[in-house]
Motif scaffolding. Structure first.
Motif, mmCIF file in Angstrom:
data_model
loop_
_atom_site.group_PDB
_atom_site.id
_atom_site.type_symbol
_atom_site.label_atom_id
_atom_site.label_comp_id
_atom_site.label_asym_id
_atom_site.label_seq_id
_atom_site.Cartn_x
_atom_site.Cartn_y
_atom_site.Cartn_z
ATOM 1 N N GLY A 101 36.633 21.014 29.238
ATOM 2 C CA GLY A 101 35.708 20.866 30.364
ATOM 3 C C GLY A 101 36.138 21.699 31.556
ATOM 4 N N LYS A 102 37.431 21.746 31.814
ATOM 5 C CA LYS A 102 37.935 22.584 32.908
ATOM 6 C C LYS A 102 37.643 24.059 32.637
ATOM 7 C CE LYS A 102 41.840 19.802 34.570
ATOM 8 N NZ LYS A 102 43.310 19.789 34.744
ATOM 9 N N PHE A 103 37.819 24.464 31.372
ATOM 10 C CA PHE A 103 37.597 25.870 31.036
ATOM 11 C C PHE A 103 36.129 26.237 31.204
ATOM 12 C CE2 PHE A 103 37.061 29.479 28.133
ATOM 13 C CZ PHE A 103 38.098 30.299 28.557
ATOM 14 N N GLN A 104 35.240 25.338 30.768
ATOM 15 C CA GLN A 104 33.814 25.592 30.928
ATOM 16 C C GLN A 104 33.444 25.696 32.407
ATOM 17 O OE1 GLN A 104 31.470 26.224 28.824
ATOM 18 N NE2 GLN A 104 31.998 25.401 26.807
ATOM 19 N N ALA A 105 34.027 24.812 33.212
ATOM 20 C CA ALA A 105 33.743 24.852 34.653
ATOM 21 C C ALA A 105 34.268 26.146 35.274
ATOM 22 C CB ALA A 105 34.380 23.641 35.333
ATOM 23 N N PHE A 106 35.435 26.603 34.791
ATOM 24 C CA PHE A 106 35.995 27.852 35.307
ATOM 25 C C PHE A 106 35.070 29.034 34.999
ATOM 26 C CE2 PHE A 106 38.410 31.710 34.335
ATOM 27 C CZ PHE A 106 38.988 31.958 35.575
ATOM 28 N N LEU A 107 34.569 29.093 33.773
ATOM 29 C CA LEU A 107 33.671 30.185 33.407
ATOM 30 C C LEU A 107 32.363 30.121 34.184
ATOM 31 C CD1 LEU A 107 34.112 30.397 29.509
ATOM 32 C CD2 LEU A 107 35.198 31.800 31.267
ATOM 33 N N SER A 108 31.911 28.920 34.484
ATOM 34 C CA SER A 108 30.668 28.781 35.260
ATOM 35 C C SER A 108 30.828 29.357 36.658
ATOM 36 C CB SER A 108 30.270 27.309 35.343
ATOM 37 O OG SER A 108 30.008 26.782 34.059
ATOM 38 N N HIS A 109 32.031 29.234 37.222
ATOM 39 C CA HIS A 109 32.283 29.771 38.565
ATOM 40 C C HIS A 109 32.710 31.242 38.538
ATOM 41 C CE1 HIS A 109 32.516 25.415 39.418
ATOM 42 N NE2 HIS A 109 32.069 25.779 40.631
ATOM 43 N N ASN A 110 32.961 31.773 37.331
ATOM 44 C CA ASN A 110 33.357 33.174 37.193
ATOM 45 C C ASN A 110 32.510 33.843 36.105
ATOM 46 O OD1 ASN A 110 36.132 33.485 38.859
ATOM 47 N ND2 ASN A 110 36.084 31.474 37.839
ATOM 48 N N PRO A 111 31.241 34.074 36.387
ATOM 49 C CA PRO A 111 30.324 34.634 35.374
ATOM 50 C C PRO A 111 30.730 36.021 34.885
ATOM 51 C CG PRO A 111 29.311 34.652 37.549
ATOM 52 C CD PRO A 111 30.563 33.852 37.672
ATOM 53 N N THR A 112 31.404 36.806 35.718
ATOM 54 C CA THR A 112 31.818 38.143 35.297
ATOM 55 C C THR A 112 32.833 38.064 34.155
ATOM 56 O OG1 THR A 112 31.474 38.987 37.536
ATOM 57 C CG2 THR A 112 32.813 40.324 36.054
ATOM 58 N N ILE A 113 33.786 37.134 34.288
ATOM 59 C CA ILE A 113 34.782 36.952 33.230
ATOM 60 C C ILE A 113 34.117 36.420 31.971
ATOM 61 C CG2 ILE A 113 36.859 35.691 32.567
ATOM 62 C CD1 ILE A 113 37.724 35.721 35.469
ATOM 63 N N PHE A 142 41.547 38.580 29.330
ATOM 64 C CA PHE A 142 41.164 37.424 30.149
ATOM 65 C C PHE A 142 42.192 37.186 31.257
ATOM 66 C CE2 PHE A 142 41.824 32.802 30.730
ATOM 67 C CZ PHE A 142 40.625 32.477 31.337
ATOM 68 N N VAL A 143 43.482 37.249 30.895
ATOM 69 C CA VAL A 143 44.543 37.064 31.890
ATOM 70 C C VAL A 143 44.490 38.171 32.932
ATOM 71 C CG1 VAL A 143 47.038 36.984 32.237
ATOM 72 C CG2 VAL A 143 46.002 35.823 30.259
ATOM 73 N N ARG A 144 44.289 39.396 32.489
ATOM 74 C CA ARG A 144 44.221 40.523 33.426
ATOM 75 C C ARG A 144 43.067 40.356 34.409
ATOM 76 N NH1 ARG A 144 40.992 44.621 33.254
ATOM 77 N NH2 ARG A 144 40.440 44.253 31.070
ATOM 78 N N GLU A 148 42.972 40.112 38.477
ATOM 79 C CA GLU A 148 42.144 41.003 39.293
ATOM 80 C C GLU A 148 41.169 40.227 40.164
ATOM 81 O OE1 GLU A 148 40.252 43.613 36.561
ATOM 82 O OE2 GLU A 148 42.069 44.805 36.145
ATOM 83 N N SER A 149 40.819 39.000 39.753
ATOM 84 C CA SER A 149 39.912 38.162 40.551
ATOM 85 C C SER A 149 40.672 37.345 41.591
ATOM 86 C CB SER A 149 39.131 37.221 39.624
ATOM 87 O OG SER A 149 38.357 37.960 38.701
ATOM 88 N N ASN A 150 41.992 37.626 41.741
ATOM 89 C CA ASN A 150 42.834 36.992 42.759
ATOM 90 C C ASN A 150 42.943 35.474 42.574
ATOM 91 O OD1 ASN A 150 43.338 39.473 44.115
ATOM 92 N ND2 ASN A 150 41.347 39.298 45.156
ATOM 93 N N ILE A 151 42.991 35.038 41.340
ATOM 94 C CA ILE A 151 43.200 33.619 41.068
ATOM 95 C C ILE A 151 44.693 33.338 41.199
ATOM 96 C CG2 ILE A 151 43.010 31.799 39.324
ATOM 97 C CD1 ILE A 151 40.569 33.263 38.244
ATOM 98 N N HIS A 152 45.041 32.404 42.075
ATOM 99 C CA HIS A 152 46.438 32.133 42.393
ATOM 100 C C HIS A 152 47.129 31.452 41.221
ATOM 101 C CE1 HIS A 152 49.949 30.561 44.625
ATOM 102 N NE2 HIS A 152 49.748 31.631 45.381
ATOM 103 N N VAL A 153 48.468 31.647 41.170
ATOM 104 C CA VAL A 153 49.243 31.069 40.070
ATOM 105 C C VAL A 153 49.220 29.547 40.102
ATOM 106 C CG1 VAL A 153 50.758 33.053 39.801
ATOM 107 C CG2 VAL A 153 51.347 31.269 41.455
ATOM 108 N N TYR A 156 43.907 26.822 38.311
ATOM 109 C CA TYR A 156 43.542 26.886 36.899
ATOM 110 C C TYR A 156 42.815 28.211 36.649
ATOM 111 C CZ TYR A 156 41.575 25.647 32.360
ATOM 112 O OH TYR A 156 41.261 25.632 31.037
ATOM 113 N N PRO A 157 43.097 28.921 35.590
ATOM 114 C CA PRO A 157 43.962 28.549 34.456
ATOM 115 C C PRO A 157 45.381 29.096 34.552
ATOM 116 C CG PRO A 157 42.678 30.450 33.848
ATOM 117 C CD PRO A 157 42.285 30.132 35.262
#
Length: 642
Positions: A101-113, A142-144, A148-153, A156-157
């Motif tokens: 569910g977290k992964f799906q929510a992450f993709l919903s907020h990052n449509p480019t990825i 995906f990690v790269r 590049e989208s400046n997601i902090h360590v 998530y993820p």
């Protein structure tokens, strides 16, 4: 629970438990069945407008459980269908875990990825030469992209141990299931082709064909074995070398499973001329072959319908089922099938061998019972344990293309006399004979097409050239050779007119000419050395191409065919492809040598008396070929003019 509560759960969808998927209760263990039936009864009572207290008293299911069961049942599965009673099965997993569910929510907020990984996985866009990206490569990208989208360590993820690797893999798996046609491309063209063939859309109401020659299937198969060719080098040395794998073409009758005819061809791919020869072999009455391999013989009663069953002689079919191969749909094949055979050409869907499953199964059985048992077999794939250095074994045991022809003849003839389960224990020959003897109607090839010259022919028009001024007697040109005869050579008044010519694609030494009004003009012979050695249209085109490319050079007094054969002998020393061409040329020459043994030469003296003899000793006489319909097939009748 009120109806309003159901609508709240279902987002105003219509909920009808009568349409829910059912559960096979016998498949559950006794404990699971008891628990499932209790849950099902609770929901059935709810939809029967029973109160919550009544439901609790009868089933023991309390309000909170009832809500949970209802929510599970009306939720949607990956196919967009309500889970229904399936959701009540004990330990049945419905929905997704917290991590997914977290992964799906992450993709919903990052449509480019999301778009990037979906495009790569489904092979929608190729941004480099890499055709298919593996799961590890997609995760690395995906990690790269997360970085590049400046997601902090700490977000998530990036804050997970594997940076959501397993969640990504589960997401890609669900993506594969939802987009099965596109994702099948990851596993090769064969998987895509089979996925594209939807068995649920096939018409299963089509009655089985029982009338012989109603429909036949044609296809080609590359033989799973290697063979050698013997030839003489330009220096006179006798050597043998391994060829490329050969093709087997076959025509099978759907109703009786009988193989009507076949053709072995030596090219890298079979062509339209090979298809014509295969059709010809299926119609011309079969004659047994004289074998040279010690101990090999036809099984008792084996053979082909056209030679063993009187009603099958010269029989032709109504429908010719083929694939969409270029050779199968060539104009000469279409014309032969539709105009001469009088059949309908059915190409069928593209890349769908299942539509010709009968002949595909025949080829498989032929390999298993025949070629895969030879020491020179390549097996069904490179990992097949039966593959034991086929080229070495072909040389060691000297297994030649002549051996292949005899082995194939025996195997297919034996197949025609082998009982089939689909024929209720009858062999194809027995089924064919029984049905034809009942008087089942069959069409036959017209008399005018029952000779090789007419059947395997092309009709073209050519302009008559010639000039008194330049001292050129009238002639026509076809495929780089000039044709004339004594009559045409004297008729300067026809210069500039056109002749219709019938070309036997198996022998271009002669063509048959007709005037514009359709009246027969006579046989025209190729001038120069083109008229000496028998050669096919395919060989003529190969020779002309080599000449145009300045690889071969020859003059008017040189025999182009012999120069071509010498060229192939030299190239065949190191080139497998040229060995196949040489084998095809050798087979063509041998077929004419066999025909020449039975050739009838007819000479007329000045007062009209006819003399018959077997050979022509005087090389200066002018030989005019004319076909006599009364003579058996493959017998040429030649007239010698003094």
């Amino acid at each position: 629970m009120s109806r309003r509560k159901v609508e709240q759960f279902s987002n105003s969808r219509e909920v009808d438990p009568n349409k829910w998927a059912t559960v096979l209760e016998d498949a559950l263990s006794p404990d699971e069945r008891e628990l499932f039936l209790k849950r099902k009864k609770a929901l059935d009572l709810y939809f029967a407008e029973k109160s919550l207290n009544e439901i609790k008293e009868e089933t023991g299911v309390v309000r909170s459980e009832l809500y949970r069961f209802l929510e599970r049942c009306i939720s949607l599965d990956p196919n967009g269908t309500e889970w229904g009673y399936r959701a009540l099965i004990p330990r049945k997993r419905v929905g997704q875990d917290i991590e997914s569910g977290k992964f799906q929510a992450f993709l919903s907020h990052n449509p480019t990825i999301r778009k990037y990984i979906e495009d790569w996985f489904l092979n929608r866009k190729r941004k480099n030469l890499q055709p298919i990206k593996g799961l590890k490569d997609i995760h690395a990208d995906f990690v790269r992209m997360c970085r590049e989208s400046n997601i902090h360590v700490s977000e998530y993820p990036m804050n997970t141990k594997t940076i959501a690797r397993q969640s990504l893999y589960r997401y890609l798996k669900s993506l594969e299931l939802k987009n099965f046609y596109q994702s099948s491309k990851r596993y090769g063209n064969e998987s895509t082709r089979k996925i594209k063939s939807d068995p649920s859309k096939r018409n299963t109401t089509i009655p089985q064909i029982s009338r012989p020659y109603h429909r036949v299937q044609f296809d080609g198969h590359r033989i799973d074995a290697m063979f050698v060719i013997h030839f003489t080098t330009p220096l006179g040395d006798q050597i043998s070398e391994v060829m490329n794998r050969l093709w087997l073409l076959a025509i099978i009758d759907e109703a009786t499973r009988a193989i009507l005819g076949y053709q072995i061809c030596y090219g890298a791919e079979y062509n339209s001329y090979d298809v014509i020869k295969c059709i010809e072999s299926a119609i011309i009455p079969w004659k047994p072959v004289k074998f040279t391999i010690p101990g090999i013989a036809y099984p008792q009663g084996a053979g082909f319908p056209s030679g063993l069953i009187q009603q099958a002689e010269w029989a032709v079919w109504d429908e010719f089922s083929v694939d969409n191969g270029k050779a199968n749909l060539a104009s000469i094949v279409k014309k032969t099938v539709t105009e001469k055979v009088g059949a309908h050409l059915n190409p069928g869907p593209v890349e769908m061998p299942e539509k010709r499953g009968i002949i595909e199964r025949f080829f498989k059985k032929l390999e298993e019972n025949g070629f895969h048992r030879l020491p020179n077999t390549t097996g069904s794939n490179p990992e097949d344990p039966r593959r034991q250095d086929p080229e070495k074994n072909a040389r060691r045991f000297d297994i030649t293309v002549k051996d292949l022809e005899e082995i194939t003849e025996v195997i297919i003839a034996g197949y025609n006399n082998t009982p089939h389960d689909s024929l209720y224990g009858l062999s194809p020959l027995e089924a064919m004979q029984q049905r034809l003897e009942k008087g089942i109607p069959v069409r036959y090839l017209k008399e005018e097409y029952r000779d090789e010259y007419t059947f395997a022919s092309l009709n073209v028009t050519r302009k008559i050239n010639g000039s008194i001024k330049h001292g050129r007697r009238p002639y026509i040109n076809y495929e780089g050779a000039e044709y004339t005869n004594e009559v045409l050579a004297r008729m300067f008044d026809l210069t500039g007119e056109h002749l219709y010519i019938v070309v036997n694609i198996n022998d271009l030494r002669y063509v048959k000419a007709y005037l514009n009004d359709g009246s027969e003009f006579g046989i025209l012979s190729a001038m120069g050395k083109w008229g000496l050695t028998p050669h096919s249209l395919q060989m003529r085109k190969q020779i002309n191409k080599l000449k145009n490319d300045r690889i071969l050079q020859f003059g008017f007094n040189d025999d182009p065919v012999q120069i071509f054969l010498s060229y192939l002998s030299e190239k065949a020393i190191v080139n497998k492809k040229d060995r196949n061409k040489l084998a095809a040329a050798q087979k063509h020459q041998k077929s004419f040598e066999e025909v020449h043994q039975n050739t009838i030469f007819v000479a007329h003296d000045p007062i009209g008396n006819e003399r018959k003899f077997q050979d022509v000793k005087d090389k200066d006489v002018n030989i005019e070929v004319r076909l006599d319909k009364k003579e058996p097939i493959n017998k040429l009748r030649k007239t010698i003019l003094y």
